[in-house]
Design a protein around this motif. Structure first.
Motif, PDB file in Angstrom:
ATOM      1  N   ARG A 130       6.097  80.269 -77.748  1.00  0.00           N
ATOM      2  CA  ARG A 130       7.476  80.264 -78.239  1.00  0.00           C
ATOM      3  C   ARG A 130       7.514  80.142 -79.764  1.00  0.00           C
ATOM      4  O   ARG A 130       8.356  80.748 -80.418  1.00  0.00           O
ATOM      5  N   PHE A 131       6.616  79.356 -80.272  1.00  0.00           N
ATOM      6  CA  PHE A 131       6.527  79.208 -81.724  1.00  0.00           C
ATOM      7  C   PHE A 131       6.216  80.550 -82.369  1.00  0.00           C
ATOM      8  O   PHE A 131       6.824  80.934 -83.371  1.00  0.00           O
ATOM      9  N   GLU A 132       5.276  81.282 -81.779  1.00  0.00           N
ATOM     10  CA  GLU A 132       4.915  82.594 -82.312  1.00  0.00           C
ATOM     11  C   GLU A 132       6.109  83.537 -82.271  1.00  0.00           C
ATOM     12  O   GLU A 132       6.379  84.268 -83.222  1.00  0.00           O
ATOM     13  N   ALA A 133       6.827  83.528 -81.166  1.00  0.00           N
ATOM     14  CA  ALA A 133       7.984  84.408 -81.023  1.00  0.00           C
ATOM     15  C   ALA A 133       9.045  84.076 -82.062  1.00  0.00           C
ATOM     16  O   ALA A 133       9.626  84.971 -82.691  1.00  0.00           O
ATOM     17  N   LEU A 134       9.275  82.791 -82.242  1.00  0.00           N
ATOM     18  CA  LEU A 134      10.283  82.359 -83.220  1.00  0.00           C
ATOM     19  C   LEU A 134       9.856  82.713 -84.639  1.00  0.00           C
ATOM     20  O   LEU A 134      10.683  83.052 -85.482  1.00  0.00           O
ATOM     21  N   LYS A 135       8.577  82.634 -84.874  1.00  0.00           N
ATOM     22  CA  LYS A 135       8.081  82.955 -86.209  1.00  0.00           C
ATOM     23  C   LYS A 135       8.311  84.435 -86.524  1.00  0.00           C
ATOM     24  O   LYS A 135       8.734  84.795 -87.632  1.00  0.00           O
ATOM     25  N   LYS A 136       8.066  85.271 -85.522  1.00  0.00           N
ATOM     26  CA  LYS A 136       8.290  86.702 -85.720  1.00  0.00           C
ATOM     27  C   LYS A 136       9.775  86.981 -85.918  1.00  0.00           C
ATOM     28  O   LYS A 136      10.171  87.779 -86.770  1.00  0.00           O
ATOM     29  N   LYS A 138      11.893  84.994 -87.103  1.00  0.00           N
ATOM     30  CA  LYS A 138      12.259  84.494 -88.426  1.00  0.00           C
ATOM     31  C   LYS A 138      11.862  85.484 -89.518  1.00  0.00           C
ATOM     32  O   LYS A 138      12.619  85.714 -90.472  1.00  0.00           O
ATOM     33  N   GLN A 139      10.700  86.070 -89.373  1.00  0.00           N
ATOM     34  CA  GLN A 139      10.264  87.071 -90.343  1.00  0.00           C
ATOM     35  C   GLN A 139      11.274  88.211 -90.422  1.00  0.00           C
ATOM     36  O   GLN A 139      11.641  88.675 -91.504  1.00  0.00           O
ATOM     37  N   GLY A 140      11.705  88.659 -89.266  1.00  0.00           N
ATOM     38  CA  GLY A 140      12.692  89.740 -89.231  1.00  0.00           C
ATOM     39  C   GLY A 140      13.981  89.345 -89.918  1.00  0.00           C
ATOM     40  O   GLY A 140      14.573  90.124 -90.676  1.00  0.00           O
ATOM     41  N   LEU A 141      14.408  88.108 -89.683  1.00  0.00           N
ATOM     42  CA  LEU A 141      15.654  87.637 -90.296  1.00  0.00           C
ATOM     43  C   LEU A 141      15.519  87.511 -91.805  1.00  0.00           C
ATOM     44  O   LEU A 141      16.452  87.805 -92.553  1.00  0.00           O
ATOM     45  N   VAL A 142      14.361  87.091 -92.258  1.00  0.00           N
ATOM     46  CA  VAL A 142      14.139  86.960 -93.702  1.00  0.00           C
ATOM     47  C   VAL A 142      14.179  88.327 -94.363  1.00  0.00           C
ATOM     48  O   VAL A 142      14.788  88.502 -95.427  1.00  0.00           O
ATOM     49  N   LEU A 143      13.565  89.288 -93.711  1.00  0.00           N
ATOM     50  CA  LEU A 143      13.605  90.654 -94.251  1.00  0.00           C
ATOM     51  C   LEU A 143      15.037  91.162 -94.309  1.00  0.00           C
ATOM     52  O   LEU A 143      15.464  91.798 -95.286  1.00  0.00           O
ATOM     53  N   ASP A 261      13.861  71.980 -75.604  1.00  0.00           N
ATOM     54  CA  ASP A 261      15.172  72.567 -75.854  1.00  0.00           C
ATOM     55  C   ASP A 261      15.549  72.465 -77.325  1.00  0.00           C
ATOM     56  O   ASP A 261      16.445  73.153 -77.795  1.00  0.00           O
ATOM     57  N   PHE A 262      14.865  71.549 -78.001  1.00  0.00           N
ATOM     58  CA  PHE A 262      15.103  71.414 -79.430  1.00  0.00           C
ATOM     59  C   PHE A 262      14.941  72.747 -80.140  1.00  0.00           C
ATOM     60  O   PHE A 262      15.570  73.015 -81.138  1.00  0.00           O
ATOM     61  N   TRP A 263      14.076  73.580 -79.582  1.00  0.00           N
ATOM     62  CA  TRP A 263      13.791  74.854 -80.227  1.00  0.00           C
ATOM     63  C   TRP A 263      14.874  75.882 -79.980  1.00  0.00           C
ATOM     64  O   TRP A 263      14.932  76.896 -80.641  1.00  0.00           O
ATOM     65  N   SER A 264      15.708  75.628 -79.010  1.00  0.00           N
ATOM     66  CA  SER A 264      16.724  76.615 -78.664  1.00  0.00           C
ATOM     67  C   SER A 264      17.816  76.682 -79.719  1.00  0.00           C
ATOM     68  O   SER A 264      18.145  75.695 -80.306  1.00  0.00           O
TER      69      SER A 264
END
Length: 264
Positions: A130-136, A138-143, A261-264
DNA sequence: GGGAGTGACTTGTTTACCTCA
DNA sequence: GCTGAGGTAAACAAGTCACTC
């Protein structure tokens, strides 16, 4: 832990045939059992451990096991009085009941550790993916943010040029004010709760550091996040392992709040 | 034959109680 | 009478053995 010591002393001083044969006395003992009411174990121990008779019917009956199990379910440690009572009811020596509870506690703890370990491993894997998915994501959002930022700068330049051509007024202050600098964007993101301090430092890496993290850095970051100790360090002390209630911690069927759920 | 399960044991530790100087 | 040290008994955990299935 030994809150029943007073009772024990009083009780067993009159009952030499029960706990007096406790192994803790470190004496070899002749142990004659009325086990199972149908046979006698007749195990005689010498100075070294000796093989027990093959005719020794050692297994407790289903009824005995059932009673012991139900008692263990209600309390994993027996009070001396209850131990005597249970032993009498089941036709066992109090010592046999005590040993059964000792073995049960030890083997239950071992199984519980195995269960907790597998649950923790599974949840670690879930969290890591899940961390990996969120990181990706996030990268998209930053771009996306960078692109919007560039568009905004571009459009503000266009309007500034229009105004400049008409009035001849200096435009520096206006363009600076309108320019959606990263810091102002970050401020707004922070207000919205989008970025944390750590996020901003990471974002700086993305925006100004010339690209994304190196794989080794990513791994280190991941491990740092994953290895962060719990605030109450409840899992760091072996003493507390037994008290870890994995059912309530990880049971998704309860529908309650889940720690991830904190990650949601 | 070998592995899992289980009853019993050994060893070391902790705790409470007792005795005695 | 109070107190600290030493002895003892009981319970426990951890590890192991012996036996059965």
């Amino acid at each position: 832990m030994f809150e029943d010591q007073t009772i024990i002393h009083g009780e067993y001083s009159y009952c030499p045939t029960s706990e007096a044969f406790d192994s803790n006395s470190h004496h070899e003992a002749t142990f004659s059992s009325s086990n199972n009411s149908s046979s006698s174990s007749g195990v005689v121990l010498g100075t070294t451990r000796k093989k027990k008779s093959k005719n020794n019917k050692r297994r407790f009956s289903d009824g005995q096991i059932k009673s012991l199990e139900s008692m263990f379910a209600s309390e994993t440690r027996l009070e001396p009085r209850k131990k005597l009572q249970l032993a009498t009811e089941l036709g066992l020596q109090p010592r046999q009941v005590a040993i059964w509870f000792q073995n049960k506690r030890a083997r239950w703890k071992s199984k519980q550790l195995e269960r907790d370990c597998s649950i923790l491993l599974a949840n670690y894997n879930t969290l890591a993916s899940r961390f990996e998915a969120l990181k990706k994501e996030k990268q998209g959002l930053v771009l996306q943010l960078q692109k919007l930022n560039a568009d905004l700068v571009q459009s503000s330049k266009g309007t500034d040029n229009d105004k400049d051509s008409g009035s001849g007024k200096p435009t520096e202050s206006i363009s600076e004010a309108n320019k959606p600098s990263l810091s102002s964007l970050e401020k707004s993101e922070r207000v919205l709760g989008v970025l944390s301090d750590d996020d901003i430092s990471m974002k700086a890496e993305y925006d100004f550091g010339g690209g994304v993290l190196e794989p080794a850095e990513e791994a280190e970051l991941l491990s740092m996040n994953m290895a962060e100790p719990a605030a109450d360090s409840s899992l760091t002390s072996p003493e507390d392992w037994g008290s870890l209630n994995s059912e309530t911690l990880f049971d998704e069927s309860t529908g309650g709040y889940q720690w991830w759920d904190f990650w949601s």
